[in-house]
Design a protein around this motif. Structure first.
Motif, PDB file in Angstrom:
ATOM      1  N   UNK A  64       0.817  -1.203   0.000  1.00  0.00           N
ATOM      2  CA  UNK A  64       0.000   0.000   0.000  1.00  0.00           C
ATOM      3  C   UNK A  64       0.857   1.262   0.000  1.00  0.00           C
ATOM      4  N   UNK A  65       1.945   1.249   0.782  1.00  0.00           N
ATOM      5  CA  UNK A  65       2.809   2.425   0.861  1.00  0.00           C
ATOM      6  C   UNK A  65       3.520   2.694  -0.461  1.00  0.00           C
ATOM      7  N   UNK A  66       3.790   1.636  -1.205  1.00  0.00           N
ATOM      8  CA  UNK A  66       4.434   1.805  -2.509  1.00  0.00           C
ATOM      9  C   UNK A  66       3.422   2.207  -3.573  1.00  0.00           C
ATOM     10  N   UNK A  67       2.208   1.684  -3.464  1.00  0.00           N
ATOM     11  CA  UNK A  67       1.201   1.927  -4.492  1.00  0.00           C
ATOM     12  C   UNK A  67       0.577   3.315  -4.390  1.00  0.00           C
ATOM     13  N   UNK A  68       0.408   3.823  -3.192  1.00  0.00           N
ATOM     14  CA  UNK A  68      -0.299   5.096  -3.009  1.00  0.00           C
ATOM     15  C   UNK A  68       0.351   6.255  -3.762  1.00  0.00           C
ATOM     16  N   UNK A  69       1.650   6.519  -3.587  1.00  0.00           N
ATOM     17  CA  UNK A  69       2.238   7.646  -4.331  1.00  0.00           C
ATOM     18  C   UNK A  69       2.256   7.421  -5.832  1.00  0.00           C
ATOM     19  N   UNK A  70       2.383   6.163  -6.256  1.00  0.00           N
ATOM     20  CA  UNK A  70       2.363   5.884  -7.690  1.00  0.00           C
ATOM     21  C   UNK A  70       0.987   6.196  -8.278  1.00  0.00           C
ATOM     22  N   UNK A  71      -0.048   5.803  -7.571  1.00  0.00           N
ATOM     23  CA  UNK A  71      -1.408   6.081  -8.044  1.00  0.00           C
ATOM     24  C   UNK A  71      -1.680   7.581  -8.070  1.00  0.00           C
ATOM     25  N   UNK A  72      -1.220   8.274  -7.036  1.00  0.00           N
ATOM     26  CA  UNK A  72      -1.422   9.728  -6.977  1.00  0.00           C
ATOM     27  C   UNK A  72      -0.749  10.413  -8.154  1.00  0.00           C
ATOM     28  N   UNK A  73       0.498  10.014  -8.442  1.00  0.00           N
ATOM     29  CA  UNK A  73       1.229  10.633  -9.552  1.00  0.00           C
ATOM     30  C   UNK A  73       0.608  10.259 -10.891  1.00  0.00           C
TER      31      UNK A  73
END
Length: 200
Positions: free
Chosen positions: A64-73
């Motif tokens: 989740x911590x890796x996916x969240x910023x990727x999804x936001x960007x």
């Protein structure tokens, strides 16, 4: 002399001692063990399973911590691309953001895959430790109870509870296996192959 060969062989066969005949098999005493129950309920097994569950939860949190910023960007890039329209294809700043996002996603996937392998290796290591002590535990109970064959309960349709030795095996295993390590040793790397000297 050849005409006496067959009668001689027949006579020798009848003259064989009784001990040379096939020996009678002993009577079969079957014991049944619920391997899955033992692997999940032994005292050390319960503690190890709780620690493995914690590792699984940490893996989910990492994902989740890796996916969240990727999804936001990714959402931000899509919004910017829609704003720019056709100019998005030639916008260098936007294209650089896309490239950076792809690189970050690849790094995240690589990091996540490494952690997943670690968790899987730890789970296999736990099972290995259990099975290493489970085999002698079964042997000991077989000797005490006089069993000649032990079968896993999961392979049977039905069985009489009187031949179930799961509780005895579980008690023996608890005495043998008091702790279980939940972090597997690092895998050994293959040594580099030495180059063969070239002949002249």
């Amino acid at each position: 002399m050849k005409k006496f060969l067959v009668p001689a062989l027949i006579g020798a066969a009848f003259a064989m001692p009784a001990g040379a005949a096939a020996q009678q098999l002993p009577s079969t005493a079957i014991g049944v063990v619920d391997i899955n129950q033992i692997q999940t309920t032994c005292t050390a097994c319960v503690t190890a399973r709780q620690q493995l569950q914690t590792q699984q939860q940490q893996l989910v949190q990492l994902r989740q911590s890796l996916q969240t910023p990727l999804t936001t960007e990714e959402n931000a890039i899509q919004a910017e691309a829609q704003r720019l329209g056709d100019a998005a294809r030639t916008n260098q700043a936007l294209q650089q953001r896309v490239t950076t996002l792809q690189q970050n996603a690849a790094n995240a996937n690589r990091q996540l895959a490494q952690q997943e392998q670690i968790v899987q290796r730890n789970a296999a290591y736990v099972l290995q430790q259990i099975n290493t002590q489970l085999s002698p535990a079964i042997d000991a109970v077989m000797a005490r109870r006089g069993a000649t064959v032990v079968m896993d309960a999961s392979q049977l349709l039905k069985h009489n509870p009187a031949i179930d030795i799961t509780a005895d095996v579980l008690a023996d295993l608890n005495a043998r296996l008091t702790t279980i390590a939940t972090v597997a040793p690092a895998p050994q790397q293959q040594p580099a192959q030495q180059q063969q000297p070239q002949g002249r």
